[in-house]
Design a protein around this motif. Sequence first.
Motif, PDB file in Angstrom:
ATOM      1  N   PHE A  73       0.816  -1.168   0.017  1.00 14.39           N
ATOM      2  CA  PHE A  73       0.001   0.099   0.051  1.00 14.39           C
ATOM      3  C   PHE A  73       0.955   1.283  -0.137  1.00 14.39           C
ATOM      4  O   PHE A  73       0.619   2.309  -0.585  1.00 14.39           O
ATOM      5  CB  PHE A  73      -1.105   0.071   1.262  1.00 14.39           C
ATOM      6  N   LEU A  76       1.758   2.071  -3.457  1.00 18.77           N
ATOM      7  CA  LEU A  76       1.028   2.609  -4.392  1.00 18.77           C
ATOM      8  C   LEU A  76       0.912   4.014  -4.570  1.00 18.77           C
ATOM      9  O   LEU A  76       0.615   4.555  -5.465  1.00 18.77           O
ATOM     10  CB  LEU A  76      -0.630   2.413  -3.695  1.00 18.77           C
ATOM     11  N   TYR A  83      -6.363   3.489  -6.677  1.00 17.11           N
ATOM     12  CA  TYR A  83      -6.613   2.889  -5.484  1.00 17.11           C
ATOM     13  C   TYR A  83      -8.124   2.964  -5.033  1.00 17.11           C
ATOM     14  O   TYR A  83      -8.658   4.217  -4.888  1.00 17.11           O
ATOM     15  CB  TYR A  83      -5.694   2.889  -4.417  1.00 17.11           C
TER      16      TYR A  83
END
Length: 578
Positions: A73, A76, A83
């Motif tokens: 994450f 990202l 997302y």
Amino acid sequence: MTHHHDPALRPAPARTKAEPGTPSRRPDTPHDGSTAHRARGGRNGGDLVVETLAGLGATTVFGLPGQHALGMFDALRRSDLAYVGLRVENNAGFAADAYGRITGRPAPLLLSTGPGALTSLAALQEAAAASAPVLAVSSQIPTAGLGGGRHGYLHELPDQAASFRGVVKSVHTVRTQSQIPSAIAEAWTSALTVPHGPVWVEIPQDVLMAPTSLPAVTAMDAAPQQPAPRPELVAAAAGLLSRAARPAIIAGGGVVRAGACGELLALAEKLNAPVVTTFGGKGAFPWEHPLSLQSWMEDRHTTDFLEDADVLLVIGSGLGELSSNYHTFKPRGRIVQIEADLGKLESNHPALGIHADARLAVRALLEAVDERPDESAAGRARELLDKVRARIAAQELTLEQEVLASVRRALPDDSPSFWDMTILAYWAWSAFDAKFPNAMHSAQGAGGLGYGFPAALGAAVADPTRPVLAVSGDGGALYSIAELATARQYDLNVTWLIVDDGGYGILREYMTDAFGQATATELTRPDYVALAESFGVPGVRTTPETLEKDLARALAEPGPSVIVLPAVLRMFAPTHLD
């Protein structure tokens, strides 16, 4: 129509300094005390994951962060991937499923270890049953804890992958950073190899968190080959169909997934063969075409018609429980079955089985069959539909038919719809004109509750230019009510119709029919309009008389909305003759 593109869909910018509210403990420091971590701003194993996804063509990922998955994450925000975060992993899986159905590409689903991973299982089962491509990427406990022992790590399972092997198409386990690109590319190929389906990749926490010196992943080629039909089987099938006196066609979901609807129409017209679409194949054949038998698979008249065919061509269907009218279908003629899923080929009925992609096989058949004149075919199709309509009309189900007709009139012809397991959806399977292929979707593959609304959110992300309809009962709505926050956060163009009958309506009906009374079916439920408004989502309570107007208005407005219809609907008698 104006549609909003919420900036929350884009990755957040990288932090340049500490911001208010930053946790005192660094988020990249594992709770288990291991030394796996990375310097701020540098690339780690998670970057290899998101770079590979982007290199394969992914643009959007779904998921929910968790402690072991933080490396993915964090990466990202250094990528161009958008997302979309949902509030429950199972709902994130349903959203990814719908995104895959709409786009035809695997939707990456990023999950954490243990409870987070396991919560997605029901969604992955639906994706498997419906052949929807989903690429689930989960974290794992650190590599030091792997091997089946009990090491006491948070979220630890003795064998996490074992929980998924019976659900997904393939499982891909990573143990080093250099394995990440190849494992994800292999999984991507598996998800897109017909039959499409969900796949599972798991990567240990320390592999995701550790700094990497590997170069950035560039574009990757992972396009699978579609199975072509064997020419001798095509010739044999063409001979049977060309000589048939009463051919008929069952078009399943494989026709839609393969993009074979145009070829199906041409073949049906060349053979003068009536066509019925399964519930998974809704929209594969024009609803009002003279050869259309529509989708009345749960009707004895339709079953009799198909049993009477001397050659029955089954395309992209395994003739499972629903498509065989609960296994009451007993064909008397020859069956030709085109099926990309080898395991479904002749699994329920003996046939001339052709293992092939539906589009390739139907195109080959179209070239091989002789034109078959038959002035009676359209008349026989019309006669069947007249019998079905007369039987339904005799059951005094005007309310149900009017509600479904109101939904159809209110929904724009080019808008997709997603239906939960609820009585109105059961009506829609048989009686709803989807208008175009790949437009109507439901959870009839695996049959779990809670599919409709989160799936509609995934479809709205896939195509923000069209409003999307979700339909649930109040029982199914309670499974996914938290995703009103997701709908509002990303300003998604989804209108959610909740038919509130005070309980699990279809189970109430089943139990009353079977036992004389229902048990455990009644629900205390919230004021859905007030609840929607508490999330900042407009809500309207409607009636059967005002449903069409209220629904059309909501669908025309950008952003999410909720329409609540208090009504007790009944099912039609599907299998016996009145």
